[in-house]
Design an enzyme around this catalytic site. Structure first.
Site, PDB file in Angstrom:
ATOM      1  N   GLN A 107     121.760  76.438 -15.259  1.00 23.26           N
ATOM      2  CA  GLN A 107     121.364  75.041 -15.454  1.00 23.26           C
ATOM      3  C   GLN A 107     119.850  74.846 -15.490  1.00 23.26           C
ATOM      4  OE1 GLN A 107     123.507  74.046 -11.686  1.00 23.26           O
ATOM      5  NE2 GLN A 107     121.895  72.537 -11.391  1.00 23.26           N
ATOM      6  N   GLN A 133     124.823  63.548 -13.294  1.00 23.10           N
ATOM      7  CA  GLN A 133     125.621  64.728 -12.911  1.00 23.10           C
ATOM      8  C   GLN A 133     126.968  64.279 -12.353  1.00 23.10           C
ATOM      9  OE1 GLN A 133     124.264  68.471 -10.827  1.00 23.10           O
ATOM     10  NE2 GLN A 133     124.881  67.314  -9.037  1.00 23.10           N
ATOM     11  N   ASP A 171     121.940  62.106  -8.143  1.00 18.95           N
ATOM     12  CA  ASP A 171     122.094  62.766  -9.445  1.00 18.95           C
ATOM     13  C   ASP A 171     123.206  62.034 -10.194  1.00 18.95           C
ATOM     14  OD1 ASP A 171     120.180  64.958  -9.081  1.00 18.95           O
ATOM     15  OD2 ASP A 171     121.502  65.486  -7.439  1.00 18.95           O
ATOM     16  N   LEU A 197     115.653  61.512  -0.888  1.00 21.27           N
ATOM     17  CA  LEU A 197     115.530  62.902  -0.454  1.00 21.27           C
ATOM     18  C   LEU A 197     115.925  63.817  -1.604  1.00 21.27           C
ATOM     19  CD1 LEU A 197     116.873  62.978   3.215  1.00 21.27           C
ATOM     20  CD2 LEU A 197     114.617  62.364   2.339  1.00 21.27           C
ATOM     21  N   SER A 198     115.150  64.875  -1.765  1.00 20.17           N
ATOM     22  CA  SER A 198     115.398  65.842  -2.835  1.00 20.17           C
ATOM     23  C   SER A 198     114.787  67.170  -2.425  1.00 20.17           C
ATOM     24  CB  SER A 198     114.731  65.360  -4.128  1.00 20.17           C
ATOM     25  OG  SER A 198     114.591  66.441  -5.029  1.00 20.17           O
ATOM     26  N   HIS A 258     122.254  66.208   1.696  1.00 20.29           N
ATOM     27  CA  HIS A 258     123.360  67.172   1.673  1.00 20.29           C
ATOM     28  C   HIS A 258     124.171  67.086   2.967  1.00 20.29           C
ATOM     29  CE1 HIS A 258     120.364  69.398  -0.980  1.00 20.29           C
ATOM     30  NE2 HIS A 258     121.436  69.359  -1.756  1.00 20.29           N
ATOM     31  N   GLY A 315     121.418  74.878  -2.101  1.00 23.71           N
ATOM     32  CA  GLY A 315     120.647  75.212  -0.907  1.00 23.71           C
ATOM     33  C   GLY A 315     119.396  74.365  -0.787  1.00 23.71           C
ATOM     34  N   ASN A 316     118.472  74.823   0.073  1.00 24.14           N
ATOM     35  CA  ASN A 316     117.269  74.047   0.433  1.00 24.14           C
ATOM     36  C   ASN A 316     117.721  72.646   0.866  1.00 24.14           C
ATOM     37  OD1 ASN A 316     114.573  73.579   0.867  1.00 24.14           O
ATOM     38  ND2 ASN A 316     114.188  72.931  -1.225  1.00 24.14           N
ATOM     39  N   ARG A 361     113.262  69.030  -4.250  1.00 26.68           N
ATOM     40  CA  ARG A 361     111.982  69.196  -4.945  1.00 26.68           C
ATOM     41  C   ARG A 361     110.847  68.416  -4.276  1.00 26.68           C
ATOM     42  NH1 ARG A 361     115.645  69.782  -9.517  1.00 26.68           N
ATOM     43  NH2 ARG A 361     115.313  71.853 -10.400  1.00 26.68           N
TER      44      ARG A 361
HETATM   45  O1  PAF Z   1     123.371  69.214  -7.544  1.00 30.37           O
HETATM   46  C1  PAF Z   1     123.264  70.447  -7.394  1.00 30.37           C
HETATM   47  O2  PAF Z   1     122.738  70.920  -6.392  1.00 30.37           O
HETATM   48  C2  PAF Z   1     123.767  71.373  -8.494  1.00 30.37           C
HETATM   49  O3  PAF Z   1     123.573  70.825  -9.765  1.00 30.37           O
HETATM   50  C3  PAF Z   1     125.228  71.805  -8.293  1.00 30.37           C
HETATM   51  C4  PAF Z   1     126.181  70.628  -8.401  1.00 30.37           C
HETATM   52  C5  PAF Z   1     125.392  72.481  -6.944  1.00 30.37           C
HETATM   53  C6  PAF Z   1     125.624  72.810  -9.387  1.00 30.37           C
HETATM   54  O4  PAF Z   1     124.827  73.952  -9.352  1.00 30.37           O
END
Ligand code: PAF
Length: 275
Positions: A57, A150, A147, A181-182, A33, A27-28, A184
Site C-alpha cells: 500500500q 479506507q 481513515d 492521533l496518527s 489503536h 504498528g507504531n 505519522r
Molecule cells: O490503517 C492501517 O493501519 C492499514 O491501512 C491497515 C488497515 C492495517 C492495512 O495495512
C-alpha cells in the site's frame, strides 16, 4: 497475550476460540489503536490484532522504509488494551511469493481523494485486508474513522464480496488541541506540531459553512485550502463529499463529510469531520 509470527500458529491458536473481533494495524500504535482494541472486547470474546507494515500500500516515493517499527512498545500497548492474540508476520510469511492476485476496489471510490494522491494505495489495502481476513477469519473487524475512505472501501469490499464480517468504525481520537492521533504525527518537527491542529480547525469551519447553508462547495473548499496554504501547508484536497460513497454531493444531499489531506514539511496528514 500470545504473539504469533506464522499463519499456521495463529490458526491453531484460534481454533474453537469463539467470536473473534479483529483490529488490523501497521504498528507504531497510539491511543486511537488502543481505543479500537478496547472496543473490540465488546464485539467478541477473542480479540486479535495484527502488526504488519504492508509494502503493497506504499508508493515508490512514500515512507515504507522509514515507517516506525516499534514492536516492543506496541506489544505493551496491546497487552494493556486487552488483546488476546497478536498476528505479527514478517514479509516472507505474508508474501512468500510476489503477490500477483489483488483485490481491485471500484476506481470511482478508490481513485479519488486519497487514491488520487496515492495511486494503488487502496488496491494494497484491500488486498492485505482481504488476506488478513482469510487468515484470522473474524466475525467483526474494527477500523478507525480517521481513515474514512479506507473504512468505506473495506466496508464496501466486504459487502460486495459477501464476506461474513461486520465492519465497525471507531471514532477518531484527538489530542487536546484537536490534532487527530496518527502514527505519522511522530515525524512532525516542534513547529509543525504546533501548526498541525489547524487542519481540524479548518475542517470545523467548512462544516460550519455547510451547516449554515453554503452549497457552493468548490468555493468553500478553495477558501479552506488557501487558509492552510497561507500557513505553510501544501494542501492536496479539502473536499465536501457524501458519507456513503464519497461522491460529489448535489445541493439537496445531506449526510456529508469534509475530508482533507496535506503536507506540513515532509509529513502528510489527513483528517475528516462529518457534517
Ligand atoms: O490503517 C492501517 O493501519 C492499514 O491501512 C491497515 C488497515 C492495517 C492495512 O495495512
Amino acid at each position: 497475550m500470545k504473539i504469533h509470527p506464522t499463519i499456521a500458529g495463529l490458526r491453531a491458536a484460534l481454533q474453537g476460540g469463539g467470536r473473534i473481533a479483529f483490529v488490523p494495524t501497521m504498528g507504531n500504535l497510539h491511543d486511537g489503536h488502543a481505543s479500537l482494541m478496547r472496543q473490540a472486547r465488546a464485539h467478541g470474546n477473542c480479540v486479535v490484532a495484527s502488526l504488519f507494515v504492508n509494502r503493497l500500500q506504499f508508493g515508490p516515493n512514500e515512507d515504507f522504509d522509514r515507517y516506525p517499527r516499534t514492536f516492543e512498545a506496541d506489544c505493551a500497548t496491546m497487552e494493556q488494551a486487552g488483546v488476546d492474540h497478536v498476528f505479527a508476520p514478517d514479509e516472507g510469511e505474508l508474501y512468500p511469493e510476489p503477490q500477483r492476485y489483488f483485490v481491485l476496489p471500484d476506481p470511482a471510490q478508490a481513485d479519488i481523494l486519497e487514491g488520487e494522491f496515492r495511486p494503488g494505495f487502496f488496491r494494497g489495502v484491500a488486498t492485505v485486508v482481504a488476506k488478513l481476513f482469510n487468515i484470522v477469519q473474524p466475525q467483526v473487524a474494527l477500523f478507525g474513522r480517521k481513515d474514512y475512505q479506507q473504512f468505506m472501501v473495506v466496508r464496501n469490499m466486504v459487502r460486495e464480496l459477501a464476506l461474513p464480517i461486520d465492519i465497525v468504525a471507531g471514532e477518531t481520537v484527538r489530542d487536546r488541541d484537536g490534532l487527530a492521533l496518527s502514527s505519522r504525527n511522530a515525524y512532525l518537527s516542534a513547529s509543525d506540531r504546533a501548526e498541525a491542529p489547524r487542519l481540524f480547525r479548518v475542517l470545523g469551519e467548512v462544516r460550519q459553512a455547510v451547516l449554515s447553508g453554503r452549497r457552493d462547495y468548490a468555493t468553500v473548499e478553495a477558501g479552506a485550502m488557501d487558509t492552510l496554504n497561507a500557513h505553510g501547508w501544501r494542501t492536496q484536497y479539502v473536499a465536501v463529499r457524501k458519507k456513503l460513497d464519497l461522491q460529489l454531493p448535489a445541493a439537496h444531499d445531506s449526510g456529508l463529510v469534509v475530508l482533507a489531506a496535506g503536507f506540513l514539511g515532509n509529513t502528510r496528514l489527513i483528517d475528516n469531520l462529518e457534517v
